[in-house]
Design an enzyme around this catalytic site. Structure first.
Site, PDB file in Angstrom:
ATOM      1  N   TYR A  54      -9.829  -1.089   2.805  1.00 61.17           N
ATOM      2  CA  TYR A  54      -9.396  -0.807   4.269  1.00 61.17           C
ATOM      3  C   TYR A  54      -8.815   0.516   4.687  1.00 61.17           C
ATOM      4  O   TYR A  54      -8.856   1.514   3.608  1.00 61.17           O
ATOM      5  CB  TYR A  54      -8.222  -1.772   4.394  1.00 61.17           C
ATOM      6  CG  TYR A  54      -8.368  -2.902   5.021  1.00 61.17           C
ATOM      7  CD1 TYR A  54      -8.611  -3.181   6.342  1.00 61.17           C
ATOM      8  CD2 TYR A  54      -8.286  -4.055   4.346  1.00 61.17           C
ATOM      9  CE1 TYR A  54      -8.770  -4.159   6.844  1.00 61.17           C
ATOM     10  CE2 TYR A  54      -8.626  -5.324   4.796  1.00 61.17           C
ATOM     11  CZ  TYR A  54      -8.705  -5.576   6.202  1.00 61.17           C
ATOM     12  OH  TYR A  54      -9.102  -6.671   6.630  1.00 61.17           O
TER      13      TYR A  54
ATOM     14  N   ASP B 242       0.609  -1.131   0.085  1.00 63.79           N
ATOM     15  CA  ASP B 242      -0.047  -0.116  -0.112  1.00 63.79           C
ATOM     16  C   ASP B 242       0.945   1.263  -0.165  1.00 63.79           C
ATOM     17  O   ASP B 242       0.348   2.405  -0.514  1.00 63.79           O
ATOM     18  CB  ASP B 242      -0.871  -0.026   1.362  1.00 63.79           C
ATOM     19  CG  ASP B 242      -1.892  -0.905   0.982  1.00 63.79           C
ATOM     20  OD1 ASP B 242      -2.542  -1.244  -0.253  1.00 63.79           O
ATOM     21  OD2 ASP B 242      -2.403  -1.578   1.991  1.00 63.79           O
TER      22      ASP B 242
END
Length: 641
Positions: free
Chosen positions: A382, A298
């Site tokens: 998320y 990420d």
């Protein structure tokens, strides 16, 4: 070509890039002919000076300002790594990135946004959706980083795409995965290279609305909590420098790393020169042909801090709040302000120390308090919060908070033991969240030594006749080749960072100890691609000698990199971490921590926050309990004789 640089507003070598400096960096790149009509700015960030130059700098001296710029020519897929001198108004470094050996620059938002039209024009994707009774216009295409798997893709910018049905604008697509189908897209050429329709599974039907009708839930009758500080906060903020209860540090922010802390000290003594989250990876456990490649970095692939949330009083933070805006560059190289990106506040943290004595009648209690500095970012499904805590007893803690929506699949039954059924027909594949904290230590100075400390049983002997003895073993870590270590909760393993040149009043070297949480490391097989690309996640601790170019645990260009970059490459030099007489070196700790997530029904339709992190505790750094100076509580509920 050299431009006349605008006067810098930087007051310190580590001052965050201003909007004017970001604009100047863009102008220098354009004037140098490195920016084409088809080019985009992937990353613009401060190129921090070498530590020795920062420590030698004094207020009033000139500040050399440089920016690192990553460019992508969308027409060709060619990336460039450019260093711009903002002070001189010129390009001082320009490197073309080899997409095969070096990997690719991170993925642009503009590339993500182009995916649905590309797929809508592909007959194979349209047919796969129609086979399931779905209109392609109602299928959200979720493009995901491709990893490094197939030689015919090496050098190309590729994403892999899964579909999720969305019945209407308010419907949550994550509730309706269109499982069994995956598309491969070349985002430079704007074409779908493959659509694999492996199997046909029912699309889960239940919606994920949070209302009572869809998901009945008991209402909790809770009265409001108000946090008040009638005399204001105990911290001060001056030009990004925060001071609180003896602590002092500088706030930084980077679009790749997010919140960074610089020159962290207590009572005028340094502890950490720079603290950051250098990388995070989310490896998934589903080996099916649709999902075997699901592994996201990420930070390195997505630059997760560009999705930083604007925090709001009373929701994300409580009490007397100080907010910091963050200024980043958009994909055209123009400055973009993230409002309220960083939150600073104080929290009560229960009893700090207490004693009621039988003999002298002493009754003393002091409450603990901590300073909280945090940010939250959302990457697709998320949401991640990163909270740094500083305590009145000298402790430093990092807590990562994971919440949001779990990534979903169709549930294939117990014969496919890699997912949990979390709603009727809805699966959530097993996965991990592994973070790498980069801790450039400076415990009372820049020369530190690292020791691994274990609890040790002592066998029965003449000196231990009753078998009750135990002790501890301290093993110095002297070279990088021996500094890749694994936590062991069975012996209470911690790592001490000591300064052999500084001692406390007892003659002991001053230090801080890194306490890990002893959760699983990378679970993928050693032969797997993700193991090779995220090798940092296979060890709890790495220690390296300081090098300003070594900033990211998985290397500079993670997207589609073949592997072995970052920490495994850094330690090949096998640099010494201490001298022959035990003196220290300029060391950087890289600590892997995180969660292994076997989702539960309770994680749906929105996941309660889960936590992971680590703690740095003083060990001999102080002569006595540093929280002795905390004043008694003045609350009306606390009675004093």
């Amino acid at each position: 070509m050299t431009l006349t640089a605008p006067p810098t507003t930087a007051t310190h070598p580590l001052s965050r890039l201003s909007a004017e400096e970001i604009t100047a960096a863009r102008d220098v790149v354009v004037a140098a002919g490195l920016h084409k009509e088809s080019s985009k700015f992937v990353y613009v960030g401060l190129e921090e000076p070498h530590k020795r130059d920062v420590l030698a700098w004094s207020p009033g001296q000139p500040v050399e300002r440089r920016a690192r710029v990553l460019l992508l020519d969308r027409a060709t897929g060619q990336g460039r790594d450019v260093t711009v001198s903002l002070t001189a108004g010129s390009v001082v470094r320009d490197v073309e990135i080899n997409g095969v050996a070096d990997g690719q620059v991170p993925i642009l938002d503009a590339e993500f946004e182009a995916i649905e039209p590309i797929l809508a024009a592909d007959e194979r994707w349209v047919a796969a959706m129609a086979k399931r009774g779905l209109d392609v216009a109602n299928v959200r295409a979720v493009p995901l980083s491709a990893g490094s798997y197939f030689p015919d893709e090496f050098g190309d910018r590729v994403v892999r795409v899964l579909g999720f049905h969305q019945a209407d604008e308010s419907d949550l697509p994550w509730a309706h995965p269109v499982d069994g189908v995956v598309a491969y897209v070349d985002i430079t050429r704007g074409v779908t290279t493959a659509v694999h329709d492996h199997f046909d599974l029912p699309v889960p039907a239940e919606r994920a609305d949070l209302d009572q009708a869809t998901h009945p839930h008991p209402v909790r009758d809770l009265k409001p909590i108000e946090i008040t500080q009638p005399e204001g906060p105990s911290f001060t903020v001056d030009d990004d420098v925060v001071r609180w209860a003896g602590w002092e540090f500088r706030v930084g922010f980077d679009v790749r790393e997010g919140l960074t802390l610089h020159q962290l000290s207590i009572d005028g003594r340094s502890v950490v020169y720079r603290a950051s989250i250098s990388e995070m990876v989310v490896p998934y456990a589903d080996p099916s042909p649709v999902r075997f490649w699901q592994n996201y970095f990420d930070t390195g692939e997505y630059l997760f801090a560009r999705y930083t949330n604007s925090l709001e009083l009373g929701c994300d933070c409580l009490g007397e709040i100080h907010y910091f805006d963050a200024t980043i560059a958009d994909e055209d190289g123009a400055p973009r302000v993230l409002r309220n990106a960083i939150c600073l506040h104080e929290e009560d943290y229960g009893v700090g120390w207490k004693h009621t004595d039988l003999f002298n009648g002493m009754v003393e209690t002091r409450r603990s308090r901590r300073l909280v500095i945090s940010f939250f970012t959302t990457i697709g499904n998320y949401d991640y919060g990163f909270y740094w805590y500083l305590y009145t007893d000298g402790t430093i803690q990092l807590e990562s908070k994971a919440t949001g929506i779990v990534f979903t699949s169709s549930y294939r039954g117990e014969e496919h033991p890699y997912a949990t059924e979390i709603a009727p027909g809805l699966g959530a594949p097993f996965h991990q969240h592994l973070f790498s904290a980069r801790l450039d230590m400076a415990v009372d100075g820049e020369r530190n030594a690292v020791h691994e400390v274990d609890a040790v049983r002592v066998p029965v002997s003449d000196t231990n006749p009753y078998g009750n003895a135990f002790t501890r073993r301290s093993t110095p870590i002297t070279r990088e080749s021996e500094a890749a270590r694994v936590a062991d909760g069975t012996v209470g393993r911690v790592w001490h960072v000591l300064n052999p040149e500084r001692t406390n009043r007892l003659g002991q070297p001053v230090g801080y100890a890194l306490h890990p949480e002893n959760l699983p490391l990378m679970l993928a097989d050693e032969s797997s691609s993700i193991h090779q690309r995220a090798t940092f996640g296979t060890k709890s601790l790495w220690v390296t000698q300081y090098d300003p170019a070594e900033r990211y645990a998985a290397g500079d260009f993670v997207n589609q990199h073949p592997g072995a970059a970052g920490l495994p490459a850094f330690v090949q030099a096998d640099r010494p971490l201490s001298g022959p007489d035990g003196q220290g070196a300029d060391v950087v700790l890289w600590h892997t921590f995180g969660l292994t997530h076997f989702p539960r029904p309770e994680d749906w339709p929105v996941m309660p926050t889960d936590y992971a992190g680590f703690t740095l505790k003083p060990v001999g750094f102080f002569d006595r309990n540093p929280a002795l100076g905390v004043p008694r509580s003045t609350s009306s509920h606390c009675a004093h004789e």
